[in-house]
Design an enzyme around this catalytic site. Structure first.
Site, PDB file in Angstrom:
ATOM      1  N   SER A 335      -1.697 -88.169  -6.103  1.00  0.00           N
ATOM      2  CA  SER A 335      -1.918 -86.908  -6.819  1.00  0.00           C
ATOM      3  C   SER A 335      -1.168 -86.941  -8.151  1.00  0.00           C
ATOM      4  O   SER A 335      -0.449 -87.907  -8.451  1.00  0.00           O
ATOM      5  CB  SER A 335      -1.460 -85.729  -5.965  1.00  0.00           C
ATOM      6  OG  SER A 335      -0.069 -85.799  -5.723  1.00  0.00           O
ATOM      7  N   TYR A 336      -1.295 -85.883  -8.919  1.00  0.00           N
ATOM      8  CA  TYR A 336      -0.717 -85.832 -10.268  1.00  0.00           C
ATOM      9  C   TYR A 336       0.791 -86.098 -10.209  1.00  0.00           C
ATOM     10  O   TYR A 336       1.512 -85.421  -9.478  1.00  0.00           O
ATOM     11  CB  TYR A 336      -0.988 -84.470 -10.892  1.00  0.00           C
ATOM     12  CG  TYR A 336      -0.717 -84.421 -12.373  1.00  0.00           C
ATOM     13  CD1 TYR A 336      -1.370 -85.277 -13.247  1.00  0.00           C
ATOM     14  CD2 TYR A 336       0.187 -83.506 -12.901  1.00  0.00           C
ATOM     15  CE1 TYR A 336      -1.134 -85.232 -14.606  1.00  0.00           C
ATOM     16  CE2 TYR A 336       0.434 -83.449 -14.260  1.00  0.00           C
ATOM     17  CZ  TYR A 336      -0.225 -84.315 -15.109  1.00  0.00           C
ATOM     18  OH  TYR A 336       0.023 -84.269 -16.451  1.00  0.00           O
ATOM     19  N   PRO A 337       1.281 -87.098 -10.966  1.00  0.00           N
ATOM     20  CA  PRO A 337       2.681 -87.514 -10.791  1.00  0.00           C
ATOM     21  C   PRO A 337       3.696 -86.729 -11.615  1.00  0.00           C
ATOM     22  O   PRO A 337       4.880 -87.041 -11.561  1.00  0.00           O
ATOM     23  CB  PRO A 337       2.645 -88.983 -11.238  1.00  0.00           C
ATOM     24  CG  PRO A 337       1.575 -89.024 -12.279  1.00  0.00           C
ATOM     25  CD  PRO A 337       0.546 -88.012 -11.858  1.00  0.00           C
TER      26      PRO A 337
END
Length: 862
Positions: A335-337
């Site tokens: 997922s978005y880091p």
């Protein structure tokens, strides 16, 4: 049929999103700029059939910069940058021509859906895209909504489809907070950087940094490193004593006991305790206890924790780790880091990502057991309201990802599984002993249930032998009692992980910018990364921080930047006015700047102790054209020539080597020429130090060498050595390198194209004649008789490097390994057309390359 334009932040994201939304039924083609693709498909939007066009940008479309003269260091007082200097938004990467690309794709569209990354920077890019596209879109009818914002946290079918079903609006306040940060960093950073760079590089020759930079976040980051260095230097070790006792539990085993006093710093008192306990032959059990304890599973993973672990355990620097995480995100693996959150929402589907790992060869058994027995809800962490914690979204192997990306992915996955596992439970068994008047303890931990430590074995409770069964009043023979002499030890240099923790604690930077600030202080030669990824300040870094402390400690302390970050967050929340925050902060730093300038002597006193004056630095190289004395070549960054007699300094091209050029002189100013070279396979050209810094002709700019000089008769100039237009870029001219023999080279004076030609030829000269076909200058080549490609005994040949069939076989195009920063232009396009836009060699026409010549060039320049 109406058209919907959709824009993502990166080309790979656009492709993934288009495939998901179109269910794979998509056609793609390259856009105008040749970098961003356009993916088209039909579907339904707002209850009507539409044509979708999905494309992307490449990060920020625009960047903030000063206008005109305010970009020139020598023409403007840095103090003017705080308020008087106007700024403008310029294209971040003019070569991509992103604004025109967006306008071409957006022209005639009816709706726009913004798929930029869901953080403040992404929100800012939304409005950069809108500024380019809205003027060319079809006007809205009857107040119809035409601008939409998609919010998502991972590139999965579910998340992308849900985002498309719940479109919102871009957040103008968050975009404004980024505008404010950009303007503050530009004005404050440039003012301080320009002043101190010019001041100190004009006085000292061994600073070894091309830029003495200041940054509102960068400088406090350096301050943390120097603060730890100062503690190490000022540390004075103290001697202390520890009483150590052993008791015999049985014939084969003894127990090592811990002294309840821990340590004492007085030797006589320690000796007294030793004498009293040595008299005793038995240790009496005072108490026993058994307690069941738990080691908590980790909180869900956010960016800062990921960067900490990457540095401390995986040996990956923060910036490298962030780039790797972004690559894993764009490929759909995580997922978005970029997230500050360590708390999963109640409605987050935890089982979905877990099922993805059910067949993984490394942790399938653990995952299947969790799914069968029921997962444990993750611990409640911090909800920053941005993105869910970093989560693996699909299974992967090392073969798919490569070793570097795999190590980070493996940790992220193991961490996620650990968050939904159970706590590690263990039994802590303690026995308290008394030997004479002194008390000792022995503690052993025994694992009851490993819990999350099965998937994170490095967190497991170490295996220990069990304690003997006993009760209060029991006695054990004393095996040994001795006094150990030890010393307190200094702290070690900060690790990157520790520095990240300090930056987060004090509000320096954001989860996205922390890696950038750490990378900056490394690149500026303020710190060096040592083994264990520890950050040791250099002499320059130490002196700078001590100088800031001496003049104005707030320039380096984290307090003022932390306060600014809070104000920027208030802008993002709509609770503070953009102009008021900007004006107030700039006013504070403007006052600090003036005080800093007035007090610079305080920092200079520290510099004098640590660095050498220009006149005492470097080695004699070439003669000054004014006083005819030798100037000294200073190799430390930035490399330059200094004439101590005239007290003049001349900048040079960077990232290469400099040597004297045959003791030849410039016909304009009598300065001895020097030769810059980027390496054995790269470019080289002569230059006059004075002309390089003070262009002699109107059509020349600062930073031009002899290969760009338009002097009509000088033997080293473009006029005499230029051949024709570069085969790749539109503005460059191919220039013969007369020093390159016997491995002769022709190099572009703008981009990094290098043509290797006529190897082992005895002599190569540029002829005054031009080619009748393409108007490029002809070359006169004298070949060595033994290796001549000519028929018979011929060794001389004159021809066009582009057209002559003899020469075409002897030319190979390559790219130089590096190109110094003063070169404008770049690799350009292989299929450039028409005449060169730049200068032509005086007396020769520019290289006219008709279309029919391009096939020949492509065939021979490989």
């Amino acid at each position: 049929m109406k058209t919907v334009l959709m824009v993502a932040e990166k080309p790979s994201l656009a492709q993934s999103i288009a495939k998901i939304l179109s269910r794979g039924n998509v056609s793609s083609h390259k856009g105008l700029n040749g970098t961003c693709s356009v993916h088209e498909y039909t579907g339904t939007f707002a209850g009507q059939p539409v044509r979708f066009k999905m494309t992307s940008v490449c990060g920020h479309v625009m960047t903030l910069d000063f206008l005109g003269k305010y970009n020139k260091w020598d023409k403007v007082d840095p103090a003017e940058l705080f308020s008087q200097a106007p700024t403008e938004k310029k294209e971040a990467n003019p070569k991509l021509n992103m604004v025109k690309f967006l306008q071409v794709e957006g022209k005639g569209c009816d709706y726009i859906v913004l798929w930029l990354d869901c953080d403040k920077e992404g929100e800012n890019i939304c409005f950069e895209v809108l500024d380019a596209v809205l003027p060319v879109m079809n006007p809205a009818r009857g107040g119809e909504k035409t601008v939409f914002r998609a919010r998502f946290s991972s590139i999965t079918d579910t998340d992308i489809c849900n985002a498309m079903a719940r479109l919102g609006e871009p957040d103008h306040n968050e975009a404004l907070s980024v505008d404010a940060r950009q303007e503050l960093d530009l004005r404050i950073g440039c003012a301080f950087t320009r002043f101190q760079t010019k001041y100190f590089q004009g006085k000292y020759g061994d600073l070894d940094s091309s830029l003495i930079s200041f940054g509102p976040c960068q400088t406090p980051t350096l301050g943390f490193c120097v603060e730890r260095h100062d503690k190490i230097q000022s540390f004075k070790p103290e001697t202390y004593w520890v009483l150590q006792a052993k008791v015999n539990a049985d014939k084969d085993r003894s127990l090592l006991l811990d002294w309840d006093r821990v340590r004492v710093f007085d030797r006589e008192i320690a000796q007294m305790f030793l004498n009293m306990t040595k008299l005793e032959k038995e240790a009496q059990v005072e108490a026993t206890s058994k307690k069941e304890k738990a080691k908590q599973r980790p909180l869900a993973l956010n960016t800062v924790e990921m960067l900490r672990v990457a540095s401390s355990s995986l040996g990956m620097g923060p910036q490298h780790a962030m780039q790797t995480a972004e690559r894993l995100y764009t490929q759909g693996y995580i997922s978005y880091p970029r997230t500050e959150t360590t708390h999963y929402p109640e409605n987050f589907d935890l089982k979905g990502p877990l099922r993805q790992q059910a067949n993984h060869p490394y942790w399938a058994d653990t995952v299947k057991q969790l799914l069968a027995e029921g997962i444990n809800r993750p611990r409640k962490g911090h909800d920053a309201g941005d993105h869910p914690p970093i989560t693996p979204m699909r299974s992967a192997t090392e073969a798919e990802l490569g070793s570097e990306a795999w190590r980070l992915y493996e940790y992220i996955t193991r961490h996620f599984i650990a968050t939904v596992s159970y706590d590690c439970k263990y039994l802590q068994n303690t026995i308290s002993f008394r030997i004479g008047p002194e008390h000792f303890t022995c503690t052993v931990k025994t694992v009851i249930s490993p819990g999350f430590t099965e998937i994170m074995p490095w967190q497991s409770v170490p295996l220990e032998e069990s304690l003997p069964t006993c009760q209060r009043g029991d006695t054990f023979p004393v095996g040994e009692v001795k006094l150990l002499e030890k010393q307190t030890s200094p702290p070690d240099y900060l690790t990157e992980a520790e520095l990240i923790t300090l930056m987060e604690k004090h509000g320096i930077g954001t989860d996205a910018s922390i890696p950038v600030h750490i990378n900056n202080i490394c690149q500026r030669n303020y710190v060096v990364v040592e083994s264990g990824r520890r950050l040791k300040p250099t002499n320059l870094g130490i002196v700078l921080v001590h100088g800031y402390y001496k003049i104005d400690a707030e320039l380096v302390l984290p307090t003022i930047r932390s306060a600014v970050e809070k104000q920027l967050n208030l802008i993002a929340q709509g609770k503070a006015d953009f102009r008021q925050v900007l004006g107030h902060t700039l006013d504070i730093f403007k006052r600090k700047f003036h005080y800093f300038v007035d007090s610079i002597a305080g920092m200079d006193e520290l510099m004098e102790v640590s660095f050498s004056p220009l006149a005492a630095t470097g080695k004699p190289l070439s003669r000054c054209g004014k006083c005819h004395r030798f100037m000294k070549y200073i190799q430390a960054k930035p490399s330059r020539l200094h004439c101590s007699h005239c007290d003049e300094t001349y900048t040079l091209p960077q990232n290469g080597t400099i040597k004297l050029y045959k003791e030849l002189r410039c016909p304009l100013d009598d300065f001895e020429l020097v030769l810059w070279s980027s390496g054995s396979r790269g470019k080289s050209y002569p230059l006059c130090p004075y002309c390089y810094n003070h262009p002699p002709f109107r059509d020349m700019k600062k930073g031009m060498g002899c290969n760009e000089c338009t002097h009509p008769t000088c033997q080293h100039s473009l006029s005499m050595l230029g051949i024709g237009q570069c085969v790749e870029c539109e503005s460059g001219v191919l220039v013969l390198d007369p020093t390159s023999g016997p491995k002769w080279k022709v190099a572009c004076n703008k981009c990094n194209v290098v043509a290797h030609c006529f190897e082992n030829a005895h002599r190569v000269r540029v002829s005054p004649e031009t080619c009748s076909s393409c108007e490029a200058a002809l070359l006169d080549v004298d070949f060595n008789k033994a290796k001549s490609p000519l028929l018979g005994d011929e060794t001389q040949h004159t021809g066009c490097v582009f057209c002559d069939p003899v020469f075409q076989e002897l030319v190979e195009l390559r790219h130089a390994a590096s190109c110094h920063p003063m070169h404008r232009g770049g690799p350009g396009r292989r299929q450039g057309r028409g005449r060169a836009r730049g200068r032509r060699p005086a007396g020769k026409p520019g290289a006219r390359r008709p279309k029919d010549k391009m096939s020949a060039l492509a065939a021979y320049f490989v």
